[in-house]
Design a protein around this motif. Structure first.
Motif, PDB file in Angstrom:
ATOM      1  N   ALA A  18       0.865  -1.177   0.000  1.00 52.29           N
ATOM      2  CA  ALA A  18       0.000   0.000   0.000  1.00 52.29           C
ATOM      3  C   ALA A  18       0.901   1.227   0.000  1.00 52.29           C
ATOM      4  O   ALA A  18       2.009   1.191   0.561  1.00 52.29           O
ATOM      5  CB  ALA A  18      -0.925   0.010   1.215  1.00 52.29           C
ATOM      6  N   PRO A  19       0.452   2.320  -0.603  1.00 61.10           N
ATOM      7  CA  PRO A  19       1.278   3.531  -0.641  1.00 61.10           C
ATOM      8  C   PRO A  19       1.261   4.267   0.688  1.00 61.10           C
ATOM      9  O   PRO A  19       0.247   4.307   1.383  1.00 61.10           O
ATOM     10  CB  PRO A  19       0.605   4.368  -1.736  1.00 61.10           C
ATOM     11  N   GLY A  20       2.406   4.839   1.049  1.00 61.94           N
ATOM     12  CA  GLY A  20       2.479   5.758   2.170  1.00 61.94           C
ATOM     13  C   GLY A  20       2.362   5.159   3.545  1.00 61.94           C
ATOM     14  O   GLY A  20       2.059   5.864   4.513  1.00 61.94           O
ATOM     15  N   ILE A  21       2.613   3.853   3.690  1.00 58.11           N
ATOM     16  CA  ILE A  21       2.498   3.196   4.990  1.00 58.11           C
ATOM     17  C   ILE A  21       3.844   2.616   5.402  1.00 58.11           C
ATOM     18  O   ILE A  21       4.492   1.916   4.626  1.00 58.11           O
ATOM     19  CB  ILE A  21       1.447   2.068   4.962  1.00 58.11           C
ATOM     20  N   VAL A  22       4.248   2.905   6.631  1.00 59.68           N
ATOM     21  CA  VAL A  22       5.419   2.294   7.247  1.00 59.68           C
ATOM     22  C   VAL A  22       4.925   1.266   8.259  1.00 59.68           C
ATOM     23  O   VAL A  22       4.131   1.590   9.151  1.00 59.68           O
ATOM     24  CB  VAL A  22       6.303   3.338   7.943  1.00 59.68           C
ATOM     25  N   ALA A  23       5.353   0.016   8.119  1.00 62.05           N
ATOM     26  CA  ALA A  23       4.887  -1.051   8.998  1.00 62.05           C
ATOM     27  C   ALA A  23       5.573  -0.991  10.353  1.00 62.05           C
ATOM     28  O   ALA A  23       6.773  -0.689  10.450  1.00 62.05           O
ATOM     29  CB  ALA A  23       5.125  -2.408   8.348  1.00 62.05           C
ATOM     30  N   TYR A  24       4.793  -1.305  11.385  1.00 68.16           N
ATOM     31  CA  TYR A  24       5.301  -1.426  12.743  1.00 68.16           C
ATOM     32  C   TYR A  24       4.980  -2.826  13.242  1.00 68.16           C
ATOM     33  O   TYR A  24       3.927  -3.390  12.924  1.00 68.16           O
ATOM     34  CB  TYR A  24       4.624  -0.421  13.676  1.00 68.16           C
ATOM     35  N   ALA A  25       5.880  -3.384  14.070  1.00 64.16           N
ATOM     36  CA  ALA A  25       5.613  -4.657  14.725  1.00 64.16           C
ATOM     37  C   ALA A  25       6.294  -4.656  16.086  1.00 64.16           C
ATOM     38  O   ALA A  25       7.406  -4.126  16.224  1.00 64.16           O
ATOM     39  CB  ALA A  25       6.109  -5.828  13.885  1.00 64.16           C
TER      40      ALA A  25
END
Length: 298
Positions: free
Chosen positions: A263-270
């Motif tokens: 998806a555009p413009g999303i930084v994943a966090y975990a």
């Protein structure tokens, strides 16, 4: 199975929980030593140095690696012990503590958590891995990720209240994203407010986004929340606390062993940590973690 009680390495993040880790360390060390456990007490200046200390301790053959801190510190420990057979002990002193929550480890009493370590009962659980990096709880890849990024910049308040305030702030500008999901080879394209890929059920201090996810089933739980009005999202977001959001018409739940999210413009966090921009591929890592937890094999 019981961990030989020879020596554990205890790694502390003094900044976790606004200094609660540093305050808990001496009590934990004293408790472990009173239970016959030798303790190698180590302190990381930051994530990088803590990771170096953790890997060195595991390579040196300690009987267990124990982390004192929040989910971010647990994530540091995971990178050192995953798939090695060296057990991980957790003394939760952070703001979210979702890994400890999922495992039934005491979250408000460091000495009680130290007793779990001293008992040496091992539970074998799964992890998830993306880009060579492991996580234990949930990968946030939508509105939830943006909230996480904002919450991590906030200095106040602690715990769940921080995420609630970050949620309200993020809503002012958020718009749904267009996603492409690959679920074990089956491709779906959809607009969504939120996408989460869970190994465990909760993130953000008990928000049960991937309700029903189990730590030992070899599967990933993928939750998609379809677009809704901002006011409606504000109303339903608290339902994540008890998992009742699963009855929403916008809720979809998938299970897969391998997931790619784009998806555009999303930084994943975990595990509350910044993992990097989408796209990313997540795979289940069955049985990758030996953890000292209640209900483990003695």
């Amino acid at each position: 199975m019981v961990v030989p009680r020879r020596e554990v390495a205890l790694i502390t993040n003094p900044a976790a929980g606004r200094g609660r880790s540093a305050g808990a360390r001496d009590a934990v060390v004293n408790r472990l030593r009173s239970r016959g456990v030798r303790v190698r007490s180590l302190e990381g200046r930051d994530r990088s140095s803590a990771g170096d200390l953790a890997r060195a301790a595991v390579a040196d053959g300690v009987d267990a690696l124990v982390v004192c801190g929040g989910d971010g510190m647990v994530n540091v420990g995971l990178q050192a012990v995953a798939a090695t057979g060296t057990p991980l002990g957790i003394v939760p002193t952070g703001n979210g503590n979702d890994t400890a929550r999922s495992l039934g480890i005491p979250r408000d009493d460091p000495v009680a958590a130290a007793d779990v370590v001293a008992r040496g009962s091992i539970r074998i659980v799964d992890l998830a891995v993306t880009g060579g990096r492991y996580y234990a709880t949930v990968l946030a890849a939508g509105f939830d990720a943006l909230v996480n990024e904002r919450a991590n910049r906030m200095r106040w308040p602690r715990g769940q209240a921080r995420y609630h305030l970050a949620t309200l702030a993020e809503l002012r500008t958020f718009a749904p994203r267009s996603y492409t999901l690959d679920l074990d080879g089956r491709v779906e394209r959809t607009d969504a407010m939120l996408v989460a890929v869970g190994n465990g059920p909760s993130f953000g201090g008990g928000l049960r986004i991937t309700e029903g996810a189990r730590l030992d089933d070899g599967m990933l739980d993928v939750v998609v929340i379809a677009p809704m009005r901002r006011a409606e999202l504000v109303r339903v977001y608290p339902r994540l606390l008890d998992g009742s959001h699963t009855s929403l018409p916008q809720y979809t739940h998938h299970r897969a062993r391998r997931v790619t999210v784009a998806a555009p413009g999303i930084v994943a966090y975990a595990d509350g940590e910044r993992f990097g921009p989408l796209p990313t591929t997540i795979e289940a890592a069955p049985g990758a973690l030996a953890v000292l937890a209640p209900g483990g094999a003695a």
